[in-house]
Write an enzyme that holds these catalytic residues in place. Structure first.
Site, PDB file in Angstrom:
ATOM      1  N   ASP A   1       6.185  -8.208  -4.239  1.00 43.05           N
ATOM      2  CA  ASP A   1       7.262  -9.035  -4.901  1.00 43.05           C
ATOM      3  C   ASP A   1       6.652  -9.400  -6.635  1.00 43.05           C
ATOM      4  OD1 ASP A   1       8.810  -8.776  -2.814  1.00 43.05           O
ATOM      5  OD2 ASP A   1       8.939 -10.870  -2.082  1.00 43.05           O
TER       6      ASP A   1
ATOM      7  N   ARG B   1       8.131   0.911  -0.002  1.00 43.59           N
ATOM      8  CA  ARG B   1       6.941   1.641   0.634  1.00 43.59           C
ATOM      9  C   ARG B   1       6.910   2.990   0.990  1.00 43.59           C
ATOM     10  NH1 ARG B   1       3.585  -3.161   0.914  1.00 43.59           N
ATOM     11  NH2 ARG B   1       4.986  -4.635  -0.221  1.00 43.59           N
TER      12      ARG B   1
HETATM   13 MG    MG Z   1       8.375  -6.776  -1.861  1.00 42.61          MG
END
Ligand code: MG
Length: 488
Positions: free
Chosen positions: A49, A92
């Site tokens: 983030d 990811r």
């Molecule tokens: Mg994230």
């Protein structure tokens, strides 16, 4: 919210286990081979983030990131680099496999109740490199499935320390009280702290830093791949004692400064081991800033919105690469690239074949190393979100936003002090066409006046839908593969 640790010594015990435990086994794994001479080490750092505007070298002014700025000055800084989805697990999955996350059945973010994870039939960067004789370590947030068959050691990594999913998926989350089980900390396949406390979280950055430097020292004489997938600056934010109040810009700035310092320590360890010149260091982030958390979220820089949207603020991230002697210092790369390109680029660098199953990324080693006039290899990049919703597509400077429901912070209310704010949920009813060269803020819809470009974009949309589906128009793709599942 009770943030007092019920077991303040557990974490220190855990650290002792980390330090005293058996050293990672290195590359003596079945199927691996002795490494070819001259292979570079690879350190891949993936923030959680962290926004495009959160580093000094990308324009941050509220806090300082001298080590990451220096890293960029010593190598390349990308300005049009993207994740595939504005959310953790999917992002990811793409980074580690070179695939659109929905191609391999990973949608959005996995939760503690999820029964799916990365399939055993997908090839991760770690598996690819281990076949070439690399030692492979991961520290931080995995988030590709927390049941045993999905954990990192079953997907190419020799050693692991970290949280299996997001650090807010825990009982102390004030925004989801009582909805989450205790948060576990793993060492390899074993839970070494079954109830991570707030105090434990404040020690994570230092623990990850120390794991990284230990790993580098232990493998200084063989090629290694270190994947440092940091837990922060994802909320809840905890800085180590030394860093609290240091930035003068609240806990978000403190966490960023501690992260920067940890990266610096890792770079210093490479230098101390004489490995700087033979190590490719990459730094990026899994999605844009979580603006819903206001002062506990980061900054998207010049881009619109943040995490959870396919506006540029959600999907355009920093990407820095340093490899002395291969990447000229101080170059800026403005070509369109994505995290899916990391695996095929590393495959080229270490001269190994691509995975047998189809991937989406392209080799961007020419862009990484600053070859003159090198161009983006992508005709288009697709941006899915939710459960297989094709929400946007990019081609050259053009971006098409497709009809869907979107959570905007504009018109909503950012949170304060770690509390969740409120989104303004609105429908996008018609396709909107933006030219990012002249309109980086994605405000001027050119769909009506540029029907020719709209038609080109819609052709690319059709290609994406036929291959990977699109639940927004109830299309099934012909190429989607199933994720791993514990429900047989
Ligand atoms: Mg994230």
């Amino acid at each position: 919210m009770n943030l007092t640790s019920p077991n303040p010594f557990t974490f220190f015990l855990s650290l002792s286990i980390v330090l005293l435990g058996s050293a990672p086994q290195g590359y003596a794994q079945s199927g691996s081979q002795s490494p070819k001479p001259g292979l570079p080490n690879i350190v891949l750092i993936y923030a959680d983030d962290l926004g495009y505007g959160d580093l000094g070298c990308y324009g941050a002014t509220k806090w300082k990131t001298p080590r990451l700025d220096q890293l960029a000055a010593q190598g390349v800084r990308f300005t049009d680099f993207h994740v595939t989805q504005p959310v953790c697990s999917a992002s990811r999955a793409s980074l580690l496999t070179g695939c659109y996350a929905n191609r391999i059945g990973i949608h959005g973010a996995l939760f503690p109740k999820s029964t799916t994870g990365i399939s055993a039939s997908e090839t991760t960067i770690a598996e690819m490199l281990r076949q070439q004789g690399y030692a492979t370590g991961i520290v931080g947030k995995w988030h590709l499935g927390h049941q045993s068959e999905f954990l990192p050691l079953q997907h190419g990594f020799d050693s692991y320390l970290g949280l299996p999913y997001s650090n807010d998926m825990w009982p102390s989350n004030p925004n989801a009280a009582g909805n989450f089980p205790k948060l576990p900390l793993f060492r390899d396949n074993t839970i070494i702290d079954d109830d991570v406390s707030a105090e434990d979280q404040s020690l994570l950055t230092a623990a990850y830093r120390d794991f990284s430097t230990d790993f580098i020292r232990s493998h200084a004489k063989q090629p290694f791949f270190l994947y440092f997938a940091h837990t922060f600056p994802h909320v809840p934010l905890y800085a180590g004692e030394q860093f609290r109040g240091r930035s003068g810009s609240g806990v978000y700035g403190d966490v960023i400064e501690e992260f920067d310092s940890a990266v610096g320590t890792i770079l210093d360890e490479l230098e101390a081991q004489g490995l700087t010149d033979n190590t490719l260091v990459l730094f990026s982030s899994d999605n844009g800033p979580w603006l819903l958390y206001g002062d506990h979220g980061g900054e998207a820089g010049p881009w619109r919105e943040g995490k959870g949207t396919v506006f540029e603020g959600g999907i355009r991230v920093p990407m820095i690469g340093r490899w002395p002697g291969h990447i000229p210092p101080g170059i800026i790369q403005d070509q369109l690239c994505s995290t899916i390109d990391v695996l095929p680029t590393l495959a080229r660098i270490v001269d190994t074949p691509l995975p047998k199953t189809k991937i989406d990324g392209k080799d961007i080693s020419d862009l990484l190393t600053g070859v003159e006039n090198a161009k983006s290899p992508h005709d288009a990049l697709y941006f899915y979100y939710g459960v297989n919703e094709l929400q946007a597509i990019r081609s050259g400077p053009w971006k098409l936003l497709l009809p869907h429901q979107i959570n905007l912070i504009e018109g909503g209310e950012p949170g304060v002090g770690g509390q969740r704010g409120r989104y303004n949920r609105v429908p996008i009813e018609q396709p909107q066409l933006f030219n990012l060269s002249s309109d980086p803020g994605e405000r001027m819809n050119l769909a009506q006046q540029n029907q020719k470009q709209l038609a080109i974009m819609l052709e690319l949309v059709e290609k994406a839908r036929s291959e990977l589906g699109d639940s927004l128009v109830k299309r099934t793709g012909s190429e989607n593969r199933a994720p791993g599942s514990t429900v047989k």
